[in-house]
Design an enzyme around this catalytic site. Structure first.
Site, mmCIF file in Angstrom:
data_model
loop_
_atom_site.group_PDB
_atom_site.id
_atom_site.type_symbol
_atom_site.label_atom_id
_atom_site.label_comp_id
_atom_site.label_asym_id
_atom_site.label_seq_id
_atom_site.Cartn_x
_atom_site.Cartn_y
_atom_site.Cartn_z
ATOM 1 N N ARG A 37 0.914 -1.455 0.124
ATOM 2 C CA ARG A 37 0.235 0.182 0.150
ATOM 3 C C ARG A 37 0.811 1.218 -0.280
ATOM 4 O O ARG A 37 0.662 2.194 -0.511
ATOM 5 C CB ARG A 37 -1.141 -0.087 0.520
ATOM 6 C CG ARG A 37 -1.879 -0.931 0.966
ATOM 7 C CD ARG A 37 -2.729 -0.861 2.090
ATOM 8 N NE ARG A 37 -4.442 -1.481 1.927
ATOM 9 C CZ ARG A 37 -5.067 -1.778 2.426
ATOM 10 N NH1 ARG A 37 -4.642 -1.384 4.161
ATOM 11 N NH2 ARG A 37 -6.588 -2.404 2.105
ATOM 12 N N LYS A 200 -12.788 -9.660 8.676
ATOM 13 C CA LYS A 200 -14.137 -9.019 8.632
ATOM 14 C C LYS A 200 -15.330 -8.574 8.222
ATOM 15 O O LYS A 200 -16.183 -7.913 7.449
ATOM 16 C CB LYS A 200 -13.222 -7.300 7.910
ATOM 17 C CG LYS A 200 -12.724 -6.558 8.522
ATOM 18 C CD LYS A 200 -12.360 -5.504 7.958
ATOM 19 C CE LYS A 200 -10.775 -4.622 7.796
ATOM 20 N NZ LYS A 200 -10.470 -4.006 7.191
ATOM 21 N N GLY A 352 -6.251 -5.964 2.139
ATOM 22 C CA GLY A 352 -4.833 -6.233 2.654
ATOM 23 C C GLY A 352 -4.225 -7.526 2.709
ATOM 24 O O GLY A 352 -2.998 -7.770 2.647
ATOM 25 N N GLY A 375 -12.147 -4.451 1.132
ATOM 26 C CA GLY A 375 -13.749 -3.849 0.949
ATOM 27 C C GLY A 375 -14.344 -3.106 0.152
ATOM 28 O O GLY A 375 -15.663 -3.297 -0.810
HETATM 29 N N1 LIG Z 1 -11.244 -19.297 10.445
HETATM 30 C C1 LIG Z 1 -10.730 -17.509 11.323
HETATM 31 N N2 LIG Z 1 -11.065 -17.489 12.424
HETATM 32 C C2 LIG Z 1 -10.144 -16.124 12.720
HETATM 33 N N3 LIG Z 1 -9.188 -15.251 12.002
HETATM 34 C C3 LIG Z 1 -9.884 -16.050 10.989
HETATM 35 C C4 LIG Z 1 -9.841 -16.936 10.244
HETATM 36 N N4 LIG Z 1 -9.488 -16.803 9.087
HETATM 37 C C5 LIG Z 1 -8.943 -15.906 8.767
HETATM 38 N N5 LIG Z 1 -9.005 -15.038 9.432
HETATM 39 C C6 LIG Z 1 -8.290 -13.547 9.400
HETATM 40 O O1 LIG Z 1 -8.613 -13.071 8.793
HETATM 41 C C7 LIG Z 1 -7.843 -11.677 8.719
HETATM 42 C C8 LIG Z 1 -8.153 -11.513 7.352
HETATM 43 O O2 LIG Z 1 -9.315 -10.682 7.079
HETATM 44 P P1 LIG Z 1 -9.843 -8.955 6.550
HETATM 45 O O3 LIG Z 1 -9.365 -8.273 7.155
HETATM 46 O O4 LIG Z 1 -11.069 -9.747 6.682
HETATM 47 O O5 LIG Z 1 -8.955 -9.751 4.973
HETATM 48 P P2 LIG Z 1 -8.557 -8.589 3.894
HETATM 49 O O6 LIG Z 1 -7.484 -7.661 5.236
HETATM 50 O O7 LIG Z 1 -7.683 -9.363 3.440
HETATM 51 O O8 LIG Z 1 -9.807 -7.680 3.845
HETATM 52 C C9 LIG Z 1 -6.642 -12.674 9.024
HETATM 53 O O9 LIG Z 1 -5.771 -12.106 9.958
HETATM 54 C C10 LIG Z 1 -6.479 -13.731 9.464
HETATM 55 O O10 LIG Z 1 -5.821 -14.241 10.421
HETATM 56 O O1 LIG Z 2 -7.425 -2.030 5.202
HETATM 57 C C1 LIG Z 2 -8.286 -1.718 4.729
HETATM 58 O O2 LIG Z 2 -9.764 -2.787 4.620
HETATM 59 P P1 LIG Z 2 -9.819 -4.015 4.020
HETATM 60 O O3 LIG Z 2 -9.020 -4.704 5.361
HETATM 61 O O4 LIG Z 2 -11.134 -4.253 3.171
HETATM 62 O O5 LIG Z 2 -8.360 -4.493 2.703
HETATM 63 C C2 LIG Z 2 -8.566 -0.332 4.511
HETATM 64 O O6 LIG Z 2 -7.369 0.123 5.056
HETATM 65 C C3 LIG Z 2 -10.019 0.454 5.121
HETATM 66 O O7 LIG Z 2 -9.748 0.294 6.809
HETATM 67 P P2 LIG Z 2 -11.072 -0.287 7.528
HETATM 68 O O8 LIG Z 2 -11.605 -1.518 6.915
HETATM 69 O O9 LIG Z 2 -10.547 -0.236 9.116
HETATM 70 O O10 LIG Z 2 -11.511 1.115 7.314
#
Ligand SMILES: Nc1ncnc2c1ncn2[C@@H]1O[C@H](COP(=O)(O)OP(=O)(O)O)[C@@H](O)[C@H]1O
Ligand SMILES: O=C(OP(=O)(O)O)[C@H](O)COP(=O)(O)O
Length: 395
Positions: A37, A200, A352, A375
């Protein structure tokens, strides 16, 4: 994109405040583990420097809950930026973000200089799109540039509100993301499959309703899967659950069924009694025992998902399949990354953590596009308007 970009304005001698998404993964010591990023923001920053702007950068990092917290300071980002740009990036160390340091540093800037403000989420009302805070940020500059694609789906003071007070244009990263994803998905080659995972859940589960109008198949793994398993009447032990989304999950399963869209859920799980890298783990099928939590998808799920991806022509992937930061629970994510790397079609990775996983596993150059937004890319691909882009000036 019908929005003005940095190319459409004269920045010479101007103070330009740039919203970036420097929300980068860090290890326990605060070391940045993936600087994609930060790298993504460099073309805009370099352009502004080369064209004589005074550059003020701002970003959030994580989700600090109680105002200032050193753990969420942008200091490591300032250091990495300095290294990458080969010039000093001064951090305005104000707990209140726009404080004495920020005001002094930004009023004394020379052309080509760079100042980074502290984490905008140290101000609790930032995420409420508070216009008072937006005005304070705006008071430091003459022009606003939004280049935070990863945060473009948020209507916050630093992404949307600030555009009410300054001329507002897009940076190159936002322009590039929109252009690549727009092209790939305007008329996607089918089958079109989306993969959702990660943690998330409450944030991202809402996209499923719209995605079901676009995709031919939907794979749900990672932390997202358990709310759906619960909706199907399965036991999930201590796994991640969004209790108040169970009914929604039921509705989505029904909608998919009515539309003839297959939703793939994990059929087996790598479970452990504790959320720890060295926790003893085992594979279970179907129900997850009471004292255990699902931390990765199991081998049968890997086969199921990989098969579903084999003939797909367009794939979007957001959110890892397990707790990939712990090697023991990284196999599912790794296997899905591998399955994607073999697909002859368009593969778009967002988020991320998903992007970091693909990068760490060495599959980055096998993907069509790795977006800096999770997101944000999902909402864009759903066809929603992103508030951080909508707020910018039209061409
Ligand atoms: N089964 C699970 N239980 C708890 N956390 C999980 C599980 N599977 C994945 N994760 C966690 O989800 C996190 C990423 O989620 P998220 O922020 O939604 O994804 P991204 O950043 O790719 O958008 C990682 O830190 C990972 O450890
Ligand atoms: O990591 C981010 O989103 P992502 O986990 O959906 O890629 C962005 O920096 C937005 O962060 P936020 O979901 O706390 O608003």
């Amino acid at each position: 994109m019908n929005k003005k970009t940095v190319r459409d304005i004269d920045v010479k001698g101007k103070r330009v405040i740039v919203r970036c998404d420097f929300n980068v993964p860090q290890d326990k010591e605060g070391n940045i583990t993936d600087d994609r990023r930060i790298q993504g923001a460099l073309p805009t920053i370099q352009y502004l420097i080369d064209n004589g702007a005074k550059v003020i950068l701002m970003s959030h990092l994580g989700r600090p809950k109680e105002g200032y917290d050193e753990k969420y300071s942008l200091k490591p980002v300032a250091d990495r930026l300095s290294q990458l740009l080969g010039r000093e990036v001064k951090l305005a160390e104000d707990k209140e973000v726009v404080g004495e340091n920020a005001i002094n540093l930004t009023s004394e800037m020379k052309e080509g200089e760079i100042v980074l403000l502290e984490n905008v989420r140290f101000i609790k009302t930032e995420t409420k799109n508070d216009l008072e805070f937006a005005k304070k940020l705006a008071s430091l500059a003459d022009i606003f540039v939004n280049d935070a694609f990863g945060t473009a789906h948020r209507a916050h003071s630093s992404t949307a509100g600030i555009a009410e007070y300054l001329p507002a244009v897009a940076g190159f990263l936002i322009e590039k993301e929109i252009s690549i994803m727009g092209k790939a998905l305007n008329n996607p080659e089918r089958p079109f499959v989306a993969i959702l995972g990660g943690a998330k859940v409450s944030d991202k589960i809402g996209v499923i309703n719209n995605l079901l109008d676009k995709v031919d198949g939907l794979i749900i793994g990672g932390g997202m899967a358990y709310t759906f398993m619960k909706a199907q009447g399965l036991e999930i032990g201590k796994s991640l659950l969004e209790e108040d989304k169970i009914d929604y999950a039921k509705e989505m399963l029904k909608k998919a069924d009515e539309k003839g869209i297959k939703i793939y859920l994990p059929i087996d799980h790598v479970v452990a009694a504790e959320f720890k890298g060295d926790a003893e783990s085992k594979v279970v099928e179907g129900n997850i025992p009471e004292d255990f939590m699902g931390l990765d998808i199991g081998p049968k799920s890997i086969s199921l998902f990989s098969n579903a991806l084999k003939d797909a022509k367009t794939i979007i992937w957001n959110g890892p399949m397990g707790v990939f930061e712990m090697p023991k629970f990284a196999v599912g994510t790794k296997s899905i990354a591998e399955a994607l790397s073999k697909v002859e079609g368009t593969t778009i990775i967002g988020g991320g953590d998903s992007a970091a996983a693909v990068e760490q596993l060495g599959y980055a150059d096998k993907m069509t596009h790795i977006s800096t937004g999770g997101g944000a890319s999902l909402e864009f691909l759903e066809g929603l308007e992103l508030p951080g882009i909508a707020a910018l000036n039209d061409k």
